[in-house]
Design a protein around this motif. Structure first.
Motif, PDB file in Angstrom:
ATOM      1  N   LEU A  50       0.857  -1.182  -0.128  1.00 40.86           N
ATOM      2  CA  LEU A  50      -0.056  -0.140  -0.014  1.00 40.86           C
ATOM      3  C   LEU A  50       0.827   1.047  -0.260  1.00 40.86           C
ATOM      4  O   LEU A  50       0.346   2.171  -0.455  1.00 40.86           O
ATOM      5  CB  LEU A  50      -0.865   0.095   1.308  1.00 40.86           C
ATOM      6  CG  LEU A  50      -2.012  -1.216   1.183  1.00 40.86           C
ATOM      7  CD1 LEU A  50      -2.793  -0.824   2.596  1.00 40.86           C
ATOM      8  CD2 LEU A  50      -2.882  -0.789   0.074  1.00 40.86           C
ATOM      9  N   GLU A  51       2.055   1.201   0.553  1.00 35.71           N
ATOM     10  CA  GLU A  51       3.060   2.157   0.652  1.00 35.71           C
ATOM     11  C   GLU A  51       3.723   2.738  -0.610  1.00 35.71           C
ATOM     12  O   GLU A  51       4.385   3.719  -0.765  1.00 35.71           O
ATOM     13  CB  GLU A  51       4.171   2.063   1.535  1.00 35.71           C
ATOM     14  CG  GLU A  51       3.653   2.199   3.351  1.00 35.71           C
ATOM     15  CD  GLU A  51       2.867   1.150   3.658  1.00 35.71           C
ATOM     16  OE1 GLU A  51       3.124  -0.144   3.595  1.00 35.71           O
ATOM     17  OE2 GLU A  51       1.770   1.603   4.094  1.00 35.71           O
ATOM     18  N   GLU A  52       3.420   1.984  -1.691  1.00 25.73           N
ATOM     19  CA  GLU A  52       4.256   1.918  -2.925  1.00 25.73           C
ATOM     20  C   GLU A  52       3.298   2.807  -4.033  1.00 25.73           C
ATOM     21  O   GLU A  52       3.504   2.785  -5.176  1.00 25.73           O
ATOM     22  CB  GLU A  52       4.814   0.712  -3.554  1.00 25.73           C
ATOM     23  CG  GLU A  52       5.885   0.265  -2.953  1.00 25.73           C
ATOM     24  CD  GLU A  52       6.586  -1.051  -3.259  1.00 25.73           C
ATOM     25  OE1 GLU A  52       6.380  -1.156  -4.234  1.00 25.73           O
ATOM     26  OE2 GLU A  52       6.893  -1.599  -2.123  1.00 25.73           O
ATOM     27  N   LYS A  53       2.172   3.199  -3.588  1.00 27.62           N
ATOM     28  CA  LYS A  53       1.241   3.930  -4.546  1.00 27.62           C
ATOM     29  C   LYS A  53       1.847   5.123  -5.425  1.00 27.62           C
ATOM     30  O   LYS A  53       1.489   4.935  -6.570  1.00 27.62           O
ATOM     31  CB  LYS A  53      -0.118   4.446  -3.629  1.00 27.62           C
ATOM     32  CG  LYS A  53      -1.229   3.391  -3.374  1.00 27.62           C
ATOM     33  CD  LYS A  53      -2.549   3.594  -3.876  1.00 27.62           C
ATOM     34  CE  LYS A  53      -3.590   2.530  -3.669  1.00 27.62           C
ATOM     35  NZ  LYS A  53      -3.217   1.629  -2.534  1.00 27.62           N
ATOM     36  N   ARG A  54       2.446   6.064  -4.654  1.00 23.50           N
ATOM     37  CA  ARG A  54       3.344   7.044  -5.472  1.00 23.50           C
ATOM     38  C   ARG A  54       4.008   6.458  -6.635  1.00 23.50           C
ATOM     39  O   ARG A  54       3.983   6.679  -7.677  1.00 23.50           O
ATOM     40  CB  ARG A  54       3.952   7.727  -4.567  1.00 23.50           C
ATOM     41  CG  ARG A  54       4.650   9.062  -4.947  1.00 23.50           C
ATOM     42  CD  ARG A  54       5.254   9.906  -4.163  1.00 23.50           C
ATOM     43  NE  ARG A  54       4.047  10.844  -3.349  1.00 23.50           N
ATOM     44  CZ  ARG A  54       3.665  11.889  -3.896  1.00 23.50           C
ATOM     45  NH1 ARG A  54       4.052  12.345  -5.139  1.00 23.50           N
ATOM     46  NH2 ARG A  54       2.559  12.476  -3.130  1.00 23.50           N
ATOM     47  N   ASP A  55       4.846   5.457  -6.213  1.00 21.64           N
ATOM     48  CA  ASP A  55       5.716   4.797  -7.149  1.00 21.64           C
ATOM     49  C   ASP A  55       4.996   4.050  -8.341  1.00 21.64           C
ATOM     50  O   ASP A  55       5.465   4.097  -9.422  1.00 21.64           O
ATOM     51  CB  ASP A  55       6.645   3.650  -6.477  1.00 21.64           C
ATOM     52  CG  ASP A  55       7.377   4.271  -5.457  1.00 21.64           C
ATOM     53  OD1 ASP A  55       7.732   5.328  -5.472  1.00 21.64           O
ATOM     54  OD2 ASP A  55       7.811   3.508  -4.472  1.00 21.64           O
ATOM     55  N   TYR A  56       4.023   3.455  -8.029  1.00 19.81           N
ATOM     56  CA  TYR A  56       3.096   2.855  -9.030  1.00 19.81           C
ATOM     57  C   TYR A  56       2.432   3.961 -10.078  1.00 19.81           C
ATOM     58  O   TYR A  56       2.582   3.890 -11.119  1.00 19.81           O
ATOM     59  CB  TYR A  56       1.872   1.996  -8.416  1.00 19.81           C
ATOM     60  CG  TYR A  56       2.499   0.750  -7.771  1.00 19.81           C
ATOM     61  CD1 TYR A  56       3.288  -0.307  -8.281  1.00 19.81           C
ATOM     62  CD2 TYR A  56       1.909   0.668  -6.280  1.00 19.81           C
ATOM     63  CE1 TYR A  56       3.517  -1.212  -7.555  1.00 19.81           C
ATOM     64  CE2 TYR A  56       2.396  -0.658  -5.907  1.00 19.81           C
ATOM     65  CZ  TYR A  56       3.040  -1.651  -6.332  1.00 19.81           C
ATOM     66  OH  TYR A  56       3.448  -2.576  -5.608  1.00 19.81           O
ATOM     67  N   ILE A  57       2.015   4.903  -9.564  1.00 22.60           N
ATOM     68  CA  ILE A  57       1.335   5.885 -10.341  1.00 22.60           C
ATOM     69  C   ILE A  57       2.508   6.414 -11.175  1.00 22.60           C
ATOM     70  O   ILE A  57       2.276   6.836 -12.485  1.00 22.60           O
ATOM     71  CB  ILE A  57       0.834   7.007  -9.390  1.00 22.60           C
ATOM     72  CG1 ILE A  57      -0.373   6.548  -8.552  1.00 22.60           C
ATOM     73  CG2 ILE A  57       0.549   8.294 -10.073  1.00 22.60           C
ATOM     74  CD1 ILE A  57      -0.771   7.644  -7.528  1.00 22.60           C
ATOM     75  N   LEU A  58       3.701   6.819 -10.714  1.00 18.66           N
ATOM     76  CA  LEU A  58       4.812   7.535 -11.572  1.00 18.66           C
ATOM     77  C   LEU A  58       5.222   6.410 -12.831  1.00 18.66           C
ATOM     78  O   LEU A  58       5.443   6.712 -13.872  1.00 18.66           O
ATOM     79  CB  LEU A  58       5.857   7.770 -10.573  1.00 18.66           C
ATOM     80  CG  LEU A  58       5.701   8.935  -9.713  1.00 18.66           C
ATOM     81  CD1 LEU A  58       6.770   9.292  -8.773  1.00 18.66           C
ATOM     82  CD2 LEU A  58       5.474  10.163 -10.554  1.00 18.66           C
ATOM     83  N   LYS A  59       5.545   5.012 -12.181  1.00 20.29           N
ATOM     84  CA  LYS A  59       5.966   3.903 -12.985  1.00 20.29           C
ATOM     85  C   LYS A  59       5.083   4.012 -14.283  1.00 20.29           C
ATOM     86  O   LYS A  59       5.452   3.827 -15.571  1.00 20.29           O
ATOM     87  CB  LYS A  59       6.040   2.669 -12.387  1.00 20.29           C
ATOM     88  CG  LYS A  59       6.543   1.758 -12.873  1.00 20.29           C
ATOM     89  CD  LYS A  59       6.813   0.180 -12.300  1.00 20.29           C
ATOM     90  CE  LYS A  59       7.042  -0.846 -13.326  1.00 20.29           C
ATOM     91  NZ  LYS A  59       6.957  -2.226 -12.536  1.00 20.29           N
TER      92      LYS A  59
END
Ligand code: CTP
Length: 135
Positions: free
Chosen positions: A75-84
């Motif tokens: 859940l903590e990686e949402k920002r990374d997923y949005i950017l990726k």
């Protein structure tokens, strides 16, 4: 091309899932779905999903309107997923209202109303209950 991203478990797919995916897709040209891993689901909802992560990803890939599927492991990686995935819009059900406003610096954040009276949990409860036995 406008890319939309959304996240969820999508276990025992139901009408609420189809409706939110259709509405998410209408907000752009390309829909990416992050399917929660089995481990994430266990920690988030306290139970194992009925369908495992490969099966849930396969089901999501089979939906009309879903262009790309990946496994959401944290859940903590949402920002990374949005950017990726270079998403322009993040769509979440309004059970998460306000919870993802922190991402408004990198994308549009849209909360869509949940379909009333249906959830994976309620499907499991109905199938388990006497109500179903006596149908
Ligand atoms: N969703 C919806 N309407 C519903 C149920 C879910 O719009 N009636 C949306 C959620 O808001 C979320 C996505 O579908 O954006 C995936 O939700 P998920 O948690 O997988 O589904 P639920 O049915 O809510 O699952 P559970 O009962 O296990 O919490």
């Amino acid at each position: 091309m406008k890319k939309v991203i959304t996240f969820g478990t999508f276990d025992i797919p139901h009408v609420g899932h189809v409706k939110i995916l259709n509405r998410a897709r209408e907000l752009g040209d390309y829909l990416i779905v992050g399917v929660s891993s089995d481990a994430l689901n266990q920690s988030k909802k306290g139970r194992k999903p009925v369908y495992n992560q490969q099966e849930r990803m396969f089901l999501m890939q089979s939906f009309k309107g879903v262009d790309e599927v990946f496994l959401e492991e944290s859940l903590e990686e949402k920002r990374d997923y949005i950017l990726k995935y270079q998403a322009d819009v993040l769509v979440m059900g309004d059970d998460w209202q306000g919870k993802f406003d922190e991402f408004k610096d990198i994308c549009e954040v849209v909360y869509l109303p949940r379909t009333p009276s249906i959830s994976t949990t309620s499907v499991i409860e109905v199938v388990r209950s006497d109500e179903w036995e006596n149908k």
